[in-house]
Scaffold this motif. Sequence first.
Motif, mmCIF file in Angstrom:
data_model
loop_
_atom_site.group_PDB
_atom_site.id
_atom_site.type_symbol
_atom_site.label_atom_id
_atom_site.label_comp_id
_atom_site.label_asym_id
_atom_site.label_seq_id
_atom_site.Cartn_x
_atom_site.Cartn_y
_atom_site.Cartn_z
ATOM 1 N N SER A 158 0.694 -1.216 -0.043
ATOM 2 C CA SER A 158 -0.134 0.026 0.117
ATOM 3 C C SER A 158 0.900 1.235 0.117
ATOM 4 O O SER A 158 1.994 1.380 0.477
ATOM 5 C CB SER A 158 -0.883 0.052 1.118
ATOM 6 O OG SER A 158 -1.797 -0.956 1.309
ATOM 7 N N TYR A 159 0.219 2.406 -0.455
ATOM 8 C CA TYR A 159 1.000 3.544 -0.674
ATOM 9 C C TYR A 159 -0.095 4.829 -0.393
ATOM 10 O O TYR A 159 -1.015 4.651 -0.924
ATOM 11 C CB TYR A 159 1.776 3.643 -1.834
ATOM 12 C CG TYR A 159 1.077 3.196 -2.950
ATOM 13 C CD1 TYR A 159 0.524 4.117 -3.562
ATOM 14 C CD2 TYR A 159 1.019 2.074 -3.302
ATOM 15 C CE1 TYR A 159 -0.378 4.061 -4.873
ATOM 16 C CE2 TYR A 159 0.327 1.770 -4.523
ATOM 17 C CZ TYR A 159 -0.293 2.511 -5.239
ATOM 18 O OH TYR A 159 -1.119 2.178 -6.184
ATOM 19 N N GLU A 160 0.597 6.009 0.068
ATOM 20 C CA GLU A 160 -0.058 7.279 0.109
ATOM 21 C C GLU A 160 1.026 8.148 0.213
ATOM 22 O O GLU A 160 1.880 8.282 0.682
ATOM 23 C CB GLU A 160 -0.633 7.356 1.492
ATOM 24 C CG GLU A 160 -1.980 6.250 1.692
ATOM 25 C CD GLU A 160 -2.471 6.539 3.382
ATOM 26 O OE1 GLU A 160 -2.908 7.582 3.394
ATOM 27 O OE2 GLU A 160 -2.541 5.512 4.107
ATOM 28 N N LEU A 161 0.982 8.865 -1.104
ATOM 29 C CA LEU A 161 1.655 9.997 -1.044
ATOM 30 C C LEU A 161 0.962 11.545 -1.050
ATOM 31 O O LEU A 161 -0.365 11.417 -1.577
ATOM 32 C CB LEU A 161 2.521 10.117 -2.710
ATOM 33 C CG LEU A 161 3.923 9.206 -2.320
ATOM 34 C CD1 LEU A 161 3.458 7.814 -2.277
ATOM 35 C CD2 LEU A 161 4.977 9.460 -3.376
ATOM 36 N N LEU A 162 1.720 12.637 -0.751
ATOM 37 C CA LEU A 162 1.069 13.720 -0.683
ATOM 38 C C LEU A 162 0.671 14.429 -1.850
ATOM 39 O O LEU A 162 1.547 14.138 -2.889
ATOM 40 C CB LEU A 162 1.709 14.777 -0.128
ATOM 41 C CG LEU A 162 1.802 14.561 1.704
ATOM 42 C CD1 LEU A 162 3.020 15.335 2.428
ATOM 43 C CD2 LEU A 162 0.569 14.899 2.201
ATOM 44 N N PRO A 163 -0.332 15.072 -2.441
ATOM 45 C CA PRO A 163 -0.719 15.486 -3.698
ATOM 46 C C PRO A 163 0.581 16.087 -4.554
ATOM 47 O O PRO A 163 0.794 16.221 -5.725
ATOM 48 C CB PRO A 163 -1.730 16.396 -3.452
ATOM 49 C CG PRO A 163 -2.596 15.720 -2.201
ATOM 50 C CD PRO A 163 -1.416 15.440 -1.395
ATOM 51 N N HIS A 164 1.206 17.077 -3.713
ATOM 52 C CA HIS A 164 2.303 17.727 -4.587
ATOM 53 C C HIS A 164 3.445 16.839 -5.190
ATOM 54 O O HIS A 164 4.121 17.370 -5.877
ATOM 55 C CB HIS A 164 2.963 18.908 -3.739
ATOM 56 C CG HIS A 164 3.816 18.343 -2.583
ATOM 57 N ND1 HIS A 164 3.216 18.262 -1.307
ATOM 58 C CD2 HIS A 164 5.066 18.224 -2.471
ATOM 59 C CE1 HIS A 164 4.363 17.807 -0.469
ATOM 60 N NE2 HIS A 164 5.439 18.005 -1.223
#
Length: 169
Positions: free
Chosen positions: A95-101
């Motif tokens: 799984s992964y989550e990255l900030l929009p910028h």
Amino acid sequence: MISRRRTRLETHRCNLTRLQQSDYQAVKTLYGNEQVRTYLGGAIPEEHALNKFLDILQRSETDSYYWTVRLKISNEFIGLVSLEQHVDGQDTEISYELLPHSWGHGYAKEAVAQVLTYAFNELNLNRVIAETQTANHSSCKLLERVGMKLDRKIMRYDAEQALYGIDRI
């Protein structure tokens, strides 16, 4: 999963470091970001963020792997990548989550590919899966770019989910 743990992984442009208590404020920015959480059930209210963080921190000490993703050039926190048991109880899920910028620059692909390499070469896993909403086209494309194949679609969490998989070569 095998308990062999590396505290640091590296890509061309990112450092992946094992999650630590000191990462709470950075991770909280992911939890509270509506864009990041669009396909993950929505932003996590601040009053629940600490409990969620402490839960993943505890799991990362036992049977899960969580890494913060930071840019090498600035040490800026841009996200999380994890390996843990999938809700099916059989498979290991990335799984992964990255900030929009940080979206659209290839950082997620680098981080996910490096964690898959770790999963196969150091943890000796035979298969890794990923689950994402079919509506999350960017995530589906990312999973395909790292070599994962669509296995099936299912309904879960009131949305159609795509289950991707990749086997060790």
